[in-house]
Design a protein around this motif. Structure first.
Motif, short mmCIF file in Angstrom:
data_model
loop_
_atom_site.label_atom_id
_atom_site.label_comp_id
_atom_site.label_asym_id
_atom_site.label_seq_id
_atom_site.Cartn_x
_atom_site.Cartn_y
_atom_site.Cartn_z
N ASP A 178 32.43 -8.86 -7.48
CA ASP A 178 31.99 -10.19 -7.92
C ASP A 178 30.75 -10.63 -7.13
OD1 ASP A 178 34.08 -10.24 -9.68
OD2 ASP A 178 35.38 -11.47 -8.40
N LEU A 179 30.74 -10.32 -5.84
CA LEU A 179 29.60 -10.69 -5.00
C LEU A 179 28.34 -9.98 -5.48
CD1 LEU A 179 28.53 -12.16 -2.50
CD2 LEU A 179 29.24 -10.18 -1.13
N SER A 180 28.46 -8.71 -5.77
CA SER A 180 27.31 -7.95 -6.27
C SER A 180 26.83 -8.50 -7.61
CB SER A 180 27.69 -6.48 -6.42
OG SER A 180 26.61 -5.73 -6.93
N GLU A 181 27.78 -8.84 -8.49
CA GLU A 181 27.42 -9.42 -9.79
C GLU A 181 26.70 -10.74 -9.63
OE1 GLU A 181 27.61 -8.50 -13.01
OE2 GLU A 181 28.09 -6.50 -12.27
N GLU A 182 27.12 -11.53 -8.64
CA GLU A 182 26.48 -12.83 -8.41
C GLU A 182 25.03 -12.64 -7.97
OE1 GLU A 182 26.11 -16.82 -8.58
OE2 GLU A 182 27.87 -15.67 -9.17
N PHE A 183 24.80 -11.66 -7.13
CA PHE A 183 23.41 -11.37 -6.72
C PHE A 183 22.58 -10.93 -7.92
CE2 PHE A 183 25.00 -10.71 -2.23
CZ PHE A 183 24.26 -11.76 -1.70
N LEU A 184 23.17 -10.12 -8.79
CA LEU A 184 22.46 -9.69 -9.99
C LEU A 184 22.14 -10.87 -10.89
CD1 LEU A 184 24.19 -6.36 -11.12
CD2 LEU A 184 21.84 -6.66 -10.31
N ARG A 185 23.10 -11.79 -11.01
CA ARG A 185 22.89 -12.97 -11.85
C ARG A 185 21.72 -13.81 -11.33
NH1 ARG A 185 24.37 -18.17 -12.41
NH2 ARG A 185 25.37 -18.26 -10.38
N LYS A 210 19.74 -6.95 -3.22
CA LYS A 210 20.92 -7.43 -2.49
C LYS A 210 22.20 -6.97 -3.19
CE LYS A 210 21.44 -10.37 1.08
NZ LYS A 210 20.59 -10.46 2.27
N ALA A 211 22.17 -6.95 -4.51
CA ALA A 211 23.35 -6.52 -5.26
C ALA A 211 23.69 -5.07 -4.93
CB ALA A 211 23.09 -6.68 -6.76
N GLU A 212 22.68 -4.21 -4.92
CA GLU A 212 22.91 -2.80 -4.62
C GLU A 212 23.31 -2.60 -3.16
OE1 GLU A 212 19.26 -0.97 -5.74
OE2 GLU A 212 19.71 -1.01 -7.90
N GLN A 213 22.68 -3.36 -2.27
CA GLN A 213 22.98 -3.22 -0.85
C GLN A 213 24.41 -3.65 -0.54
OE1 GLN A 213 20.58 -1.85 1.19
NE2 GLN A 213 22.33 -1.61 2.57
N THR A 214 24.90 -4.65 -1.29
CA THR A 214 26.29 -5.10 -1.12
C THR A 214 27.25 -3.95 -1.34
OG1 THR A 214 25.74 -7.36 -1.80
CG2 THR A 214 28.04 -6.69 -1.99
N LEU A 215 27.07 -3.24 -2.44
CA LEU A 215 27.96 -2.13 -2.77
C LEU A 215 27.78 -0.97 -1.79
CD1 LEU A 215 27.46 -2.17 -6.65
CD2 LEU A 215 29.38 -3.11 -5.35
N ARG A 228 39.68 9.62 0.10
CA ARG A 228 38.37 10.20 -0.20
C ARG A 228 38.12 10.25 -1.70
NH1 ARG A 228 39.40 11.84 4.80
NH2 ARG A 228 37.65 12.45 6.15
N VAL A 229 39.18 10.53 -2.45
CA VAL A 229 39.02 10.56 -3.91
C VAL A 229 38.66 9.17 -4.44
CG1 VAL A 229 40.23 10.92 -6.10
CG2 VAL A 229 40.55 12.54 -4.22
N ARG A 230 39.37 8.14 -3.94
CA ARG A 230 39.07 6.77 -4.38
C ARG A 230 37.66 6.37 -3.99
NH1 ARG A 230 44.47 6.11 -2.62
NH2 ARG A 230 43.77 5.34 -0.59
N LEU A 231 37.28 6.74 -2.78
CA LEU A 231 35.93 6.41 -2.31
C LEU A 231 34.88 7.11 -3.18
CD1 LEU A 231 34.00 5.16 -0.24
CD2 LEU A 231 34.31 7.21 1.17
N ALA A 232 35.12 8.39 -3.49
CA ALA A 232 34.16 9.14 -4.30
C ALA A 232 34.01 8.53 -5.69
CB ALA A 232 34.61 10.60 -4.41
N ARG A 233 35.13 8.08 -6.25
CA ARG A 233 35.07 7.47 -7.58
C ARG A 233 34.17 6.22 -7.55
NH1 ARG A 233 40.00 6.74 -8.25
NH2 ARG A 233 40.49 8.60 -9.46
N ASP A 234 34.31 5.39 -6.50
CA ASP A 234 33.47 4.20 -6.38
C ASP A 234 32.01 4.58 -6.11
OD1 ASP A 234 35.40 2.33 -6.91
OD2 ASP A 234 35.96 2.03 -4.81
N MET A 235 31.81 5.65 -5.36
CA MET A 235 30.44 6.09 -5.10
C MET A 235 29.75 6.51 -6.40
SD MET A 235 31.11 8.26 -1.59
CE MET A 235 29.41 8.56 -1.13
N ILE A 236 30.52 7.11 -7.29
CA ILE A 236 29.96 7.53 -8.58
C ILE A 236 29.74 6.32 -9.49
CG2 ILE A 236 30.41 8.86 -10.67
CD1 ILE A 236 32.08 10.78 -8.90
N ASP A 237 30.80 5.49 -9.61
CA ASP A 237 30.76 4.40 -10.58
C ASP A 237 29.91 3.22 -10.14
OD1 ASP A 237 32.47 5.92 -12.08
OD2 ASP A 237 34.29 4.85 -11.48
N LEU A 238 29.88 2.94 -8.83
CA LEU A 238 29.21 1.72 -8.36
C LEU A 238 27.80 1.96 -7.84
CD1 LEU A 238 32.19 0.01 -6.47
CD2 LEU A 238 31.51 -0.23 -8.87
#
Length: 522
Positions: free
Chosen positions: A334-341, A347-352, A371-381
Motif C-alpha cells: 500500500d505504501l508503494s502504491e501511495e508513492f506511485l499515486r 520512492k515507490a520502487e525503493q520502498t519495495l 527463500r521461496v517466498r522472498l524469491a516470489r516477491d523479488m519476481i513479482d514486485l
C-alpha cells in the motif's frame, strides 16, 4: 504649584458639570419631553413652563411645534416670525378653552437650529472626556429620533464614535473584557460594524495571547467566542491565500483594522483556522506517524488548507518509509502504491527494494520456504530475476523436493537436467541439440548412443558386431530378415567410450548387403 493644579482641576470639573446640566436642562424643556408627558398635561394647566422645539407652522396669532398636537396661541408681546425661525423657545402655560387644551404663549425667543446647536455645544465640551461626547450624542439622537432627522442622526453617530475612540485611546492596559464592553457599547449606539468588530477582534487576539502563556490551555471557549461574534468563520474559503494569511497572522490587530469588510471575513477565518489547526496538531505523534489521521481532520475542518493535508500525509509516508523493516507485506504494498499515486516512482520502487533487502538479510541459513517466498516477491514486485534465481537455487540446495522452488525456477527459464539446473542459455543450447531434436521428432540421427536409439525406436530386431583396427562396430537392424526397414551403424574406438551412430540406412536390402554394411568404414 500643587494648589494651582487643584484649582484648575476643580474649575474644569465645574465647567463639565454645568455643560452637562445645560444639555439635560435643554432636554427637559424640549417639545419631545413635553409630548411624552401628555398624561400630566391636565395637572399642569396654569403652571408656567418654558418649552423649545422646531416650528411646524406659524401665523400672526399662533404657532405649532412639529409633532405636538396642541396649538400655541400668542397672548403677549410676541416678535414677528419669519422663515428664518427654525427653533424657538416659548414661555407660557397650558389652558383649556371650549373644552380643548392649548398653550398660551407669553414670550418667544428665536433659537439656533438643532444642527447649529450641536456645533456650538461640540465646541464647548472637553474632547478628552468620553462622557461629554456621549451626553451630546444622546441629545442629538433623541432629537433626531423625534424629528426623524437623518442629518442630526449622523451628528449623533459621529459624537458617539468620538466618545468610543476617546475611551479606547485612554485604556491604560488593553484587556479583552474592556474591549468587549467597548464593542457592545458601539453596537448599542448603532455605529459602523467595522468599529465594534475591530474591538472584538482585538479582544479575541489578546485572549489568544493570554492563553498562549498557559500550559495546556483550552481553546474551546475562545473558539466559541469567535463563533459568537463572527459566525461566518465556519464557512471555508474557496481557496487558501498564503500571502494574505501569513501577513495577517504576523500582525493581526493592525492588518484587521486596515481591512475592508470582505477582507475581514477572510482574515477572521484565518484566525479561527489557526486555532482549529493548533487543536488538531496537539494529537500529532512524533515523527508524523499518524499524519494521514491528522490530514483527514484538516481536510474535514479546514478544506482550503490542501497544503497541510499534503504536508502531513507526506510526513507519515516518510516515517513509514524509514521504518520499512517493521511493516507487514500488505502495508508495504500500500505504501508503494501511495508513492506511485503521487507520481513518485523512484520512492515507490525503493520502498519495495528496501523491504526485500531487509527480509533477505533476516533469512535463516536453513529457511528454504522463506527463500521461496522472498524469491516470489523479488519476481513479482521488483522484477529482480537475477536475485530471485540466486535465492531459489539456495532454496533448492536446502530442499531439493521443493516443488515451489522448481516451479519458480521453471518460470525463470531454468530446467533441471539430472541434478543440475540449466540456466536459460544452457536450456536453449540443450533444446537446440540435433540429437535431442531428433529424439523429440521420433527419428535417429548421427551421434546418438544406444539408449537414445532405444528411446526413439526401441530395441532392434538384430544386432551384429565386428572388430577392426581397435574399433568395435555394431549394426542395429530393424525389420525381419530379408525385409529390413532400417540399418544403423554404431562404432566405438575405445572401451571407455560409448557406441555412437555413424551411419543410417533406410532401405530393403539382401542379407549380404547387411554384412557389407557391418564392415568398418575406411
Amino acid at each position: 504649584m500643587n494648589k494651582q493644579n487643584r484649582h484648575c482641576k476643580w474649575l474644569f470639573s465645574l465647567m463639565a458639570l454645568v455643560l452637562c446640566q445645560n444639555v439635560v436642562s435643554a432636554a427637559d424643556r424640549s417639545i419631545q419631553h413635553f409630548v411624552s408627558e401628555r398624561e400630566q398635561w391636565k395637572r399642569l394647566i396654569g403652571v408656567p413652563q418654558t418649552l423649545e422645539g422646531r416650528l411646524s407652522t406659524f401665523s400672526s396669532k399662533s404657532l405649532r411645534f412639529r409633532n405636538c398636537p396642541i396649538p400655541f396661541h400668542f397672548v403677549g408681546n410676541i416678535p414677528k416670525l419669519d422663515s428664518s425661525f427654525k427653533n424657538v423657545e416659548v414661555t407660557g402655560e397650558l389652558a383649556r378653552e371650549n373644552g380643548r387644551l392649548l398653550f398660551n404663549v407669553k414670550s418667544l425667543k428665536k433659537l439656533p437650529s438643532d444642527i447649529e446647536h450641536f456645533v456650538i455645544e461640540e465646541t464647548k465640551i472637553d474632547r478628552s472626556k468620553p462622557r461629554e461626547w456621549y451626553a451630546l450624542a444622546d441629545w442629538a439622537k433623541q432629537r433626531a429620533t423625534f424629528y426623524d432627522d437623518k442629518e442630526l442622526t449622523q451628528k449623533a453617530l459621529s459624537a458617539y464614535k468620538m466618545g468610543i475612540n476617546t475611551e479606547y485611546r485612554q485604556l491604560l492596559v488593553k484587556q479583552p473584557e474592556a474591549l468587549l464592553k467597548l464593542a457592545d457599547r458601539a453596537q448599542q449606539y448603532q455605529l459602523d460594524p467595522l468599529l465594534y468588530d475591530t474591538f472584538r477582534h482585538e479582544a479575541l487576539v489578546l485572549e489568544r495571547q493570554n492563553l498562549s502563556k498557559q500550559k495546556d490551555s483550552d481553546l474551546k471557549p475562545l473558539l466559541t467566542s469567535i463563533l459568537k461574534y463572527f459566525p461566518t468563520v465556519k464557512t471555508p474559503q474557496k481557496k487558501d491565500v498564503p500571502k494574505e494569511r501569513n501577513q495577517y497572522l504576523k500582525n493581526q490587530v493592525e492588518v484587521f483594522q486596515q481591512a475592508d469588510q470582505q477582507t475581514r471575513l477572510r482574515l477572521i477565518r484565518w484566525f479561527y483556522s489557526q486555532l482549529i489547526l493548533e487543536g488538531i496538531l496537539k494529537n500529532l505523534e512524533a515523527g508524523g506517524s499518524n499524519g494521514f489521521e491528522i490530514s483527514d481532520q484538516i481536510a474535514k475542518k479546514l478544506p482550503e488548507r490542501t497544503d497541510l493535508v499534503t504536508q502531513y500525509q507526506n510526513e507519515q509516508l516518510e516515517f513509514d518509509f524509514n521504518r520499512i523493516d517493521e511493516l507487514p507485506r500488505q502495508y508495504v504494498l500500500d505504501l508503494s502504491e501511495e508513492f506511485l499515486r503521487r507520481k513518485n516512482k523512484v520512492k515507490a520502487e525503493q520502498t519495495l527494494t528496501n523491504w526485500i533487502d531487509f527480509r533477505r538479510k533476516k533469512l535463516d541459513v536453513s529457511d528454504a520456504d522463506g527463500r521461496v517466498r522472498l524469491a516470489r516477491d523479488m519476481i513479482d514486485l521488483t522484477n529482480d530475476k537475477a536475485g530471485a534465481t540466486k535465492v531459489l537455487l539456495e532454496a533448492w540446495e536446502l530442499n531439493p523436493k521443493s516443488s515451489e522452488a522448481a516451479n519458480l525456477l521453471g518460470r525463470l527459464g531454468f530446467m533441471l537436467q539430472g541434478k543440475k539446473w540449466l540456466n536459460p542459455k544452457e536450456v536453449m543450447e540443450f533444446r537446440n541439440d540435433p540429437i535431442r531434436k531428433a529424439i523429440r521428432n521420433g527419428t535417429v540421427t548421427i551421434g546418438m548412443n544406444r539408449n537414445q536409439i532405444k528411446k526413439v525406436l526401441g530395441a532392434p530386431n538384430q544386432i551384429s558386431r565386428s572388430i577392426s583396427g581397435g574399433e568395435i562396430n555394431e549394426l542395429w537392424i530393424y525389420g525381419e530378415t530379408g525385409n529390413q526397414d532400417l540399418i544403423i551403424a554404431l562404432a566405438r574406438k575405445k572401451r571407455a567410450q560409448e557406441f555412437k551412430v555413424i551411419r543410417i540406412k533406410n532401405a530393403r536390402v539382401p542379407q549380404e548387403s547387411i554384412k557389407e554394411a557391418a564392415k568398418p568404414a575406411e
